[in-house]
Every structure is written in C-alpha cells, then in structure tokens.
Design a protein around this motif. Structure first.
Motif, mmCIF file in Angstrom:
data_model
loop_
_atom_site.group_PDB
_atom_site.id
_atom_site.type_symbol
_atom_site.label_atom_id
_atom_site.label_comp_id
_atom_site.label_asym_id
_atom_site.label_seq_id
_atom_site.Cartn_x
_atom_site.Cartn_y
_atom_site.Cartn_z
ATOM 1 N N VAL A 1 30.173 1.311 43.719
ATOM 2 C CA VAL A 1 29.365 1.808 42.948
ATOM 3 C C VAL A 1 27.780 1.502 43.014
ATOM 4 N N GLY A 2 27.563 0.645 43.528
ATOM 5 C CA GLY A 2 26.031 0.289 43.726
ATOM 6 C C GLY A 2 25.373 1.339 44.778
ATOM 7 N N THR A 3 26.260 1.508 45.903
ATOM 8 C CA THR A 3 25.993 2.263 46.914
ATOM 9 C C THR A 3 26.043 3.936 46.606
ATOM 10 N N VAL A 4 27.087 4.058 45.926
ATOM 11 C CA VAL A 4 27.170 5.459 45.254
ATOM 12 C C VAL A 4 25.696 5.869 44.259
ATOM 13 N N PHE A 5 25.739 4.941 43.501
ATOM 14 C CA PHE A 5 24.513 4.830 42.606
ATOM 15 C C PHE A 5 23.015 4.623 43.081
ATOM 16 N N VAL A 6 23.088 4.552 44.379
ATOM 17 C CA VAL A 6 21.599 4.813 45.104
ATOM 18 C C VAL A 6 21.403 6.083 45.487
ATOM 19 N N SER A 7 22.696 6.706 46.038
ATOM 20 C CA SER A 7 22.395 8.145 46.590
ATOM 21 C C SER A 7 22.307 9.186 45.471
ATOM 22 N N THR A 8 22.957 8.910 44.699
ATOM 23 C CA THR A 8 22.928 9.877 43.490
ATOM 24 C C THR A 8 21.968 10.149 42.696
ATOM 25 N N PRO A 9 21.263 9.027 42.149
ATOM 26 C CA PRO A 9 20.046 9.408 41.579
ATOM 27 C C PRO A 9 18.778 9.737 42.478
ATOM 28 N N ALA A 10 18.970 9.399 43.838
ATOM 29 C CA ALA A 10 17.860 9.635 44.619
ATOM 30 C C ALA A 10 18.093 10.998 44.802
ATOM 31 N N SER B 1 8.906 17.010 47.315
ATOM 32 C CA SER B 1 7.354 16.438 47.580
ATOM 33 C C SER B 1 7.261 15.005 47.892
ATOM 34 N N VAL B 2 8.520 14.453 47.627
ATOM 35 C CA VAL B 2 8.608 13.026 47.881
ATOM 36 C C VAL B 2 9.664 12.920 48.846
ATOM 37 N N ALA B 3 9.773 12.176 50.020
ATOM 38 C CA ALA B 3 10.669 12.003 50.922
ATOM 39 C C ALA B 3 11.862 11.158 50.414
ATOM 40 N N LEU B 4 13.099 11.646 50.987
ATOM 41 C CA LEU B 4 14.375 11.140 50.382
ATOM 42 C C LEU B 4 14.341 9.679 50.651
ATOM 43 N N TRP B 5 14.024 9.374 51.845
ATOM 44 C CA TRP B 5 14.150 7.807 52.353
ATOM 45 C C TRP B 5 13.261 6.899 51.412
ATOM 46 N N ILE B 6 12.130 7.452 51.104
ATOM 47 C CA ILE B 6 11.246 6.429 50.200
ATOM 48 C C ILE B 6 11.820 6.591 48.865
ATOM 49 N N ILE B 7 12.368 7.404 48.119
ATOM 50 C CA ILE B 7 13.013 7.336 46.998
ATOM 51 C C ILE B 7 14.388 6.388 47.110
ATOM 52 N N ILE B 8 15.135 6.426 48.140
ATOM 53 C CA ILE B 8 16.276 5.545 48.392
ATOM 54 C C ILE B 8 15.667 4.004 48.399
ATOM 55 N N ALA B 9 14.464 3.815 49.263
ATOM 56 C CA ALA B 9 13.805 2.526 49.270
ATOM 57 C C ALA B 9 13.480 2.038 47.960
ATOM 58 N N ALA B 10 12.624 2.897 47.288
ATOM 59 C CA ALA B 10 12.344 2.368 45.925
ATOM 60 C C ALA B 10 13.365 2.058 44.912
ATOM 61 N N ILE B 11 14.630 2.589 44.871
ATOM 62 C CA ILE B 11 15.666 2.293 44.160
ATOM 63 C C ILE B 11 16.034 1.098 44.817
ATOM 64 N N ILE C 1 21.238 4.554 37.866
ATOM 65 C CA ILE C 1 20.223 3.451 38.185
ATOM 66 C C ILE C 1 20.535 2.431 37.251
ATOM 67 N N THR C 2 20.923 2.601 36.104
ATOM 68 C CA THR C 2 21.172 1.411 35.377
ATOM 69 C C THR C 2 22.648 0.765 35.390
ATOM 70 N N SER C 3 23.091 1.332 36.136
ATOM 71 C CA SER C 3 24.806 0.976 36.506
ATOM 72 C C SER C 3 24.828 0.368 37.809
ATOM 73 N N GLY C 4 24.101 0.750 38.661
ATOM 74 C CA GLY C 4 23.870 0.291 39.982
ATOM 75 C C GLY C 4 23.388 -1.004 40.162
ATOM 76 N N ASP C 5 22.234 -1.285 39.409
ATOM 77 C CA ASP C 5 21.528 -2.519 39.172
ATOM 78 C C ASP C 5 22.510 -3.539 38.846
#
Length: 484
Positions: free
Chosen positions: A138-147, A157-167, A331-335
């Motif tokens: 769940v945590g892994t899937v809910f990193v990629s999905t919102p990203a 405009s924002v790199a995907l890896w930056i979004i993933i790192a922020a999440i 995001i609120t289920s991944g955390d």
C-alpha cells in the motif's frame, strides 16, 4: 439516475439501521476507559475529538481505493452498485466497526495480536507477515499513484523523481512523529478537500443529468463478463477492504469513548461507500458507454478518468481542486500504512515506541524496502495487493466472529460475510495467473471444500475458547476504579 440515488439512500439508511444493530450486538460500555487514557504515551496513544478521529479514519482507509477501484469496477456495469451497497453495509462497515472496537477492548492491539488471541498463536505470525506485506505494498503503491497525478497536474514542470522524494519525506515524518503533530493537524483540512471534491462530482452528475445506467436484467453487466470473483478484488475500498483492519487500531488508540465507535468506524466506511458510488456512476456515464471507458483506462488509467471527469463537471478551477482531493487520498493512506507497519512490528517484537530512536530503527528498513518495490511494475504490485487485501479482510471478519461467539452474541453478522469472502479469496488465488492458474470450475470446487473445512475448524476452536472462558478484553478495572 434512480439506481444511483437509491443506492446512496440505502447506504445512509444502512448506517442508521444496521449500523445501530451491529453496535447493539457488540454492546458498548459507556463507562469503560479507552486505551487513549489507559495507555497514554503522547505518541500513538492520546485522546482526540470525534470529528478529528472520524476525518482521520476516513482518510486512513480511503486511499485511491474508493475512486480507482469503482472506476475500474464500472466496466462490470450496474452490478457494481449492488456490491458497493451490500458489501459496504453488511461486510465492510461491520469489518471496520468490529476491528476497531475489539482493538479498543484490547489496549489498541493491531490485527496480528488480535488474531493470535482469538484464532491461535500460529495466526499471529501468519497475519503479521500478511499485514506488513500488505502495508508495504500500500505504501509503495501510494507513492507512485499520487506522484503520477501531481506530475500530470503540473504539466511535467516538476520532475517526477522530485515529487516522489517529497512524498517519501512526508511519509517519513508522518511515520515517526506523534500522531497529533502532522496527521492530527493536517487531516481535517485534507478531509474537507476530499469531501468537497466528491460532493462536487456527485452534484455535477445530478445537475448535468448524466445518463447513469439503471439496473435491469438485460443491463446487469456488459457482454456477460464473468463477475465472480473478480469484482470483489476490483472494488475493495468502498465495499470491503482488509487494509482497513490495519488502520482502525491507529484510531482505536485515540478514541475517547466507546460510544463514538459507530460514527468513527461504521460511519466512515459508509462515507467511503458513498464516494465509491459517485465515482462508479461517473465512470459509467461519461465516456459513451463501456467501450469508451475501456479505451480511456487503456490509454491513461484511472487517473485519466479522474482528470476528465473532474474538469468536465467542475471546470478548470473546480476540476483542479477535485484532482487535488483525489491526490490527497493515497498520500493520507500511504503515510498511515507505514505508521501502521511500524506499530505492528513494534508490537510483534515488544518494543516500546515512546523513544524516537526506537521508531527510527523500525521505520528505516521499511522505507528502504519500499524504495526497492517502486522499481516493480505497478500492475503486478496491485494484483498481489488485491488478493492480500481481501485475505486480510477474511481474517479480520473471523476474528470478529470469534469474539462474538465467545461473548454468546450474534456472530453471524461477521461469520457470513467472512465465509463468503473466504470462498472468493480461495477461488481467486486458485484460478488467477498470479496463483495456481487452475480452471475456474476446479477452482470453485476446491475452494468450496477448503472453505467448508476451515469453517468447521473455526467452530471447533470457538467452542473450545468459549468453554475455556477466553478473556475478551484487557482488564482495566484498577484504572476504572482510580478514575471513578
């Protein structure tokens, strides 16, 4: 439109009728102190208000499940409405309520500990492995999905890896800090955004006169697609989801009084069912039939459906807010997935979590494994998640049935949906390519036999536990005397 509106009405009626009956069967103890007070540690155990607990519970259990699942389940046609209504009222909400309330009676214990107590010590190890695997997926899937959704929303405009790192950074903080520092403060706002976006889409469907298909014998589901057991693994959140059993103990540790349980656990599952109904109806009505929906899913996945529905019904600004509401869900289920995994492992190895370093040593390996899992194909992860999710739901329902059997109460409210889903879970893994890949007719036969044997074993264990007067709850009489 009549089927859609009637289904939502039935969900609401179910909360006030069957939900009240389930609460009466369980037997609320108004004077009993909850773990928020008896085990207060300032980190995981601390009292919070009912509105705050309810919104956190809704966001914890929702994820993208009540949106992406019903969107894909819409391909089955109006039968999806039937499963959402019946599954939510008689299975999902019962599952969530019993899991939450039994946890409250047992110092906020998670499912592996409850399974050990009520189904045998061996089940503790089995369920622990299941639960941690499920939460990692769940945590892994809910990193990629919102990203991915945020990447589309930003037009790249924002790199995907930056979004993933922020999440990931947010997940680390939400997992390690006390529950009231981030989750307790941000979730009410996230919850408002989720509810507003869902209501906006629902009202938009009504105002625009969307042609939502009605249930009929000729339109039960398209092209005679096989429904059983696939629909129960496509639409999980919004009907029945074992993931919820990993989330309710978070709130069982912050609930102030037992009588708040129906609003928090049963009620929020009904709310999730309404969200699922809205998105299933939107998917069925806005793409010129099932072929159009199928093409949209093939080209852009459920995220593309969310974007199209939101902007079409609510315009550019409203659509953006609606999409943000959907982004909030995973995001609120991944955390809380990572937080639950930390708490379950800590409970399993008996490590107190008051010290920050104790939380850190458990959390870091979890995030390291999750980073590795992000490299695996999403579709493969989701298939295993779906099966592990419903297998966990079966275990939780049998825990509830055992508790009620020992208490000499109506255990059928949990055993019937638990047995039904046991058959579906066995059939699916026997027939699916990720399982044993047996022919469907053989899968049904083997599943029926195996399920019958397991139910017989359940009754044998239940009679023995009742005869031995297995304690149903942790004794807190000394605490109750002190606060009296």
């Amino acid at each position: 439109m009549i089927t859609f509106l009637a289904s939502i009405a039935l969900l609401i009626i179910g909360y006030f009728t069957y939900g009240k009956y389930v609460e009466k069967v369980f037997g609320v103890k108004t004077a009993r102190a909850t773990p928020a007070y008896t085990h207060s540690d300032g980190v995981d155990y601390l009292p919070m208000s009912t509105p705050k607990n309810s919104l956190i519970q809704l966001l914890n259990i929702a994820g993208t499940g009540p949106i992406f699942g019903p969107i894909m389940g819409a391909l089955y046609g109006p039968v999806a409405f039937i499963w959402i209504v019946i599954g939510c009222i008689f299975a999902g909400a019962v599952h969530d309520y019993l899991t939450g309330m039994i946890s409250i009676r047992n110092r906020g214990a998670h499912l592996p500990e409850l399974a050990s107590k009520f189904l045998g010590k061996v089940m503790k190890h089995v369920v622990n492995a299941f639960a941690v695997l499920l939460l990692l997926l769940v945590g892994t899937v809910f990193v990629s999905t919102p990203a991915d959704l945020l990447y589309v929303l930003s037009d790249g405009s924002v790199a995907l890896w930056i979004i993933i790192a922020a999440i990931f950074l947010y997940y680390v903080l939400a997992t390690l800090l006390p529950v009231d520092k981030i989750i307790g403060r941000l979730y009410p706002y996230f919850g408002a955004l989720l509810i507003i976006s869902a209501l906006g889409v629902g009202i938009g469907l009504i105002v625009t006169g969307a042609k939502i298909p009605e249930i009929s014998l000729s339109n039960f589901h398209p092209d005679n697609l096989p429904i059983f057991p696939l629909i129960f693994f496509t639409i999980t959140c919004g009907a029945l989801s074992g993931f919820h059993a990993t989330q309710t103990p978070i709130i069982s540790r912050t609930t102030q009084k037992e009588q708040q349980g129906r609003k928090i656990f049963y009620g929020m599952m009904i709310a999730e069912g309404i969200i699922a109904m809205i998105w299933a109806a939107a998917a069925m009505s806005m793409f010129d039939g099932y072929n159009g929906l199928s093409d949209m899913l093939a080209n852009g996945g459920p995220g593309a459906v969310v974007s199209e529905v939101s902007t079409t019904l609510l315009g550019a600004i409203g659509g953006t807010l609606a999409i943000l509401g959907v982004v909030v869900l995973p995001i609120t289920s991944g955390d809380t997935a990572f937080r639950s995994a930390r708490m379950i492992i800590a409970e399993y190895i008996n490590m107190a979590q008051k010290k920050f370093s104790s939380r850190l040593w458990i959390a870091l390996p979890l995030f390291a494994i999750s980073v590795i899992l992000t490299q695996i194909d999403f579709n493969i992860l989701w298939r295993y998640f779906s099966w592990a999710n419903q297998a966990t739901a079966v275990i939780a329902l049998f825990v509830g049935a055992m508790y009620l059997y020992i208490a000499k109460k109506n255990y059928w409210i949990s055993l019937i949906p638990g047995t039904f889903m046991l058959v579906m879970v066995c059939t699916y893994i026997l027939n699916a390519q990720i399982g044993f890949n047996l022919p469907m007719n053989i899968s049904w036969i083997v599943s029926a036999v195996a399920s019958t044997v397991l139910v017989v074993l359940f009754f044998r264990a239940a009679k023995k536990a009742r005869a031995n007067n297995l304690p149903l709850e942790i004794d807190i009489s000394d605490y109750n005397k002190n606060i009296a």
